[in-house]
Design a protein around this motif. Sequence first.
Motif: not given
Ligand code: MG
Length: 305
Positions: A50-51, A62, A64, A94, A273
């Motif tokens: 996811v990042n 990011h 956040h 994001e 998400r």
């Molecule tokens: Mg993330």
Amino acid sequence: MTGYAHKLLLGGKGQPVTMTALTNNETRPVLRTAYQKSIAAYWNAERDPVNMRLGAVDGLYHHHYGIGDVDPSVWEGPEKTRDERVIVELHRLESAQSEYLLDHLDGVTPEDRLLDAGSGRGGTSFMANKKFGCQVDGVTISSTQVEFANNQAADRRVADKVKFHYRNMLDTGFESGSMRAIWTNETTMYVDLFEAFKEFSRLLKFGGRYVCITGCYNDLTGGRSKAVIQIDERYTCNVHARSEYFRALAANNLVPINVVDLTAATIPYWELRAKSTVATGVESAFLTAYREGSFHYLLIAADRT
Ligand code: MG
Ligand code: GPP
């Protein structure tokens, strides 16, 4: 007297990397408590798709969440490319959150210096440098993130202006009054707010701006809800009460100029998400906490008086 020491540490891939660590006369470690060690261990090991997949969209990584409405066209078009469209859309939301935070840094010029307290893989710092053309320093207690973000700075050819340091945001070692602005983008749930704001107040010039985006629990709904406890557990963090932010700001000469409840603006991000292939399982806790009103997503901008 304060000074700096260069230490040779092991980076994420086991490679030796040079980092700047804070020392006083006696060497003080960056990680001072068992809790801080466990936070660093979490972030040193973190490689969640996811990042990493979102960051790979344009090289801004990011840590956040997003704000704004979801473009419904992500659900249209060929099914084969839907996953990629969702990833790009999550990343857009994001980056929109970072842009919104940076819009609250008032009157920054290229001569100014900014601090990203809890800088992660550097996404917001790079956006700030691009927007204002000034020096940005990021601090994090994850040596892996420092190495990653400094490599990004070199790749983006901004290493002369954007620097990441293996330092503790509670005791950064930077000079008093050296920062025009400081932000924390979802990092204050890892620190005592009175300690953190004391350090930010020391670092800010008179009239300097502090901007915080955070998740905090609602004093009105009776302490931490089960969903908030699940969020704490997921990230090894300690979500604070909304009231705690304002107490700690007031105690440190930081006077709020803007407080924005971003809860409604972040819910579409979490809904998208939750349906994506990169969902981690924490989505239902955030959606429950926001919808039941036990938790808010807040921006606070304050001036150093
Ligand atoms: Mg993330
Ligand atoms: C970092 O984002 C998340 C936190 C520091 C958790 C606390 C935030 C709150 C608002 C309570 P991330 O991008 O690393 O998380 P994820 O891997 O879930 O995307």
